[in-house]
Design an enzyme around this catalytic site. Structure first.
Site, short mmCIF file in Angstrom:
data_model
loop_
_atom_site.label_atom_id
_atom_site.label_comp_id
_atom_site.label_asym_id
_atom_site.label_seq_id
_atom_site.Cartn_x
_atom_site.Cartn_y
_atom_site.Cartn_z
N LYS A 59 36.48 -3.82 -13.16
CA LYS A 59 35.17 -3.35 -13.48
C LYS A 59 34.96 -3.76 -15.02
CE LYS A 59 34.33 -0.28 -10.15
NZ LYS A 59 33.18 -0.17 -9.28
N LYS A 78 28.76 0.19 2.20
CA LYS A 78 29.28 1.26 1.97
C LYS A 78 28.69 2.38 2.72
CE LYS A 78 30.69 0.50 -3.02
NZ LYS A 78 30.07 0.76 -4.37
#
Length: 327
Positions: free
Chosen positions: A150, A246
């Site tokens: 991240k 997703k």
């Protein structure tokens, strides 16, 4: 047969704080749908996401708006006209898939593919922090084949180098969560290429990413927030090289299968990702991800406690779900 629909909020503590460019969380907040028909019960889980204007309350309200139709026998296809793409429809759709399987329609894995599902290598996520902190986490997980890092700050160069040097044998995905800008993206992409990064995910804000058509891609770039459903794909041609599918964005497995098919037709690479949820949320995604180039289904690995009969993880290898969990 008449059905009964139940919705409940559940919270699962994380093993540690999880930080991305938008903030930090210490627990997974999920909504669980249970659809009962006689002795058969189907389950589905979703994770409301504030980035898309979702809250636990708003998503539960969307589910409740479809209660009458679902309890009176609405199909997964009917849901497409009842609930918009997003977390609410995902929970309902997956619960119906599971109910169908439990009611004798056959395992979901056999209905969506004629090839038996296999274990998959999933990325393991390193949350955003200071470079030395991220390097320490990467070093502790350097045995994992794929790390998802991240990033998404004004200057991630030291993070990129620190993590790459700490885990030299891992494939690295950088996920900026829309945090880079037109002024720093070129420098970040060049650094990613220099350190052999395999993929950069959603570097710029959705809707403000047109520049991606006009700059080199020394590393493949994957759309996440910029793609939810199949009808958005053609607008991304020449802009992105891959798409992250997703279930909480597409509104369930039914539409995710269509999105995957259309992405392949248009030449996009495929990544299957997740929100931070339990094994119940990952189970249908594992089946969807069977032919994906990148798999990011490590949600349960971030939890301090998972559901009963969870997915089996062997290091970074995630196995298909048992019938006792889902499908």
């Amino acid at each position: 047969m008449k059905r009964d629909l139940f919705v409940r909020t559940e919270r699962f503590p994380l093993a540690g704080a999880f930080t991305i460019s938008r903030g930090t969380k210490t627990e997974a907040e999920v909504l669980t749908c249970t659809i009962r028909a006689g002795d058969n019960v189907g389950l589905g889980e979703c994770v409301p996401y504030g980035r898309y204007g979702e809250t636990l309350e708003s998503v539960e309200s969307q589910i409740e708006s479809a209660r009458g139709a679902v309890e009176n026998g609405a199909s997964r296809e009917d849901l497409l006209g009842l609930v918009k793409a997003g977390a609410a429809r995902n929970a309902l759709d997956c619960a119906l898939w599971d109910l169908e399987a439990k009611s004798g329609s056959g395992r979901v894995q056999d209905r969506i593919s004629n090839i038996a599902p296999k274990p998959l290598v999933t990325a393991y996520t390193v949350s955003l922090g200071e470079p030395d902190q991220m390097a320490a986490t990467a070093r502790a997980n350097a045995h994992r084949p794929v790390l998802k890092i991240k990033v998404g700050t004004e200057n991630d160069l030291s993070r990129i180098s620190a993590v790459a040097e700490a885990a030299p044998n891992s494939r690295i995905i950088l996920d900026a969560n829309e945090g880079w800008t037109e002024s720093n993206i070129r420098e970040h992409l060049l650094a990613a290429a220099r350190y052999g990064v395999a993929l950069v995910e959603q570097p710029l804000p959705a809707g403000k990413d047109e520049i991606l058509r006009h700059i080199p891609h020394p590393v493949p770039i994957c759309a996440d927030e910029s793609v939810h459903t199949a009808d958005m794909l053609e607008t991304l041609l020449g802009q992105y090289d891959a798409v992250n599918i997703k279930l909480d964005k597409t509104g369930g497995l039914t539409t995710a299968l269509g999105l995957r098919h259309r992405a392949r037709e248009l030449g996009f690479g495929v990544m299957v990702g997740c929100m931070v949820g339990t094994s119940l949320a990952m189970a249908p995604a594992v089946l969807l991800a069977q032919d994906a180039e990148f798999v990011d289904l490590d949600g349960p690995l971030l939890l301090a406690k998972d559901r009963p009969n969870p997915l089996t993880y062997e290091g970074s290898l995630v196995h298909p779900p048992a019938a006792s969990l889902w499908g």
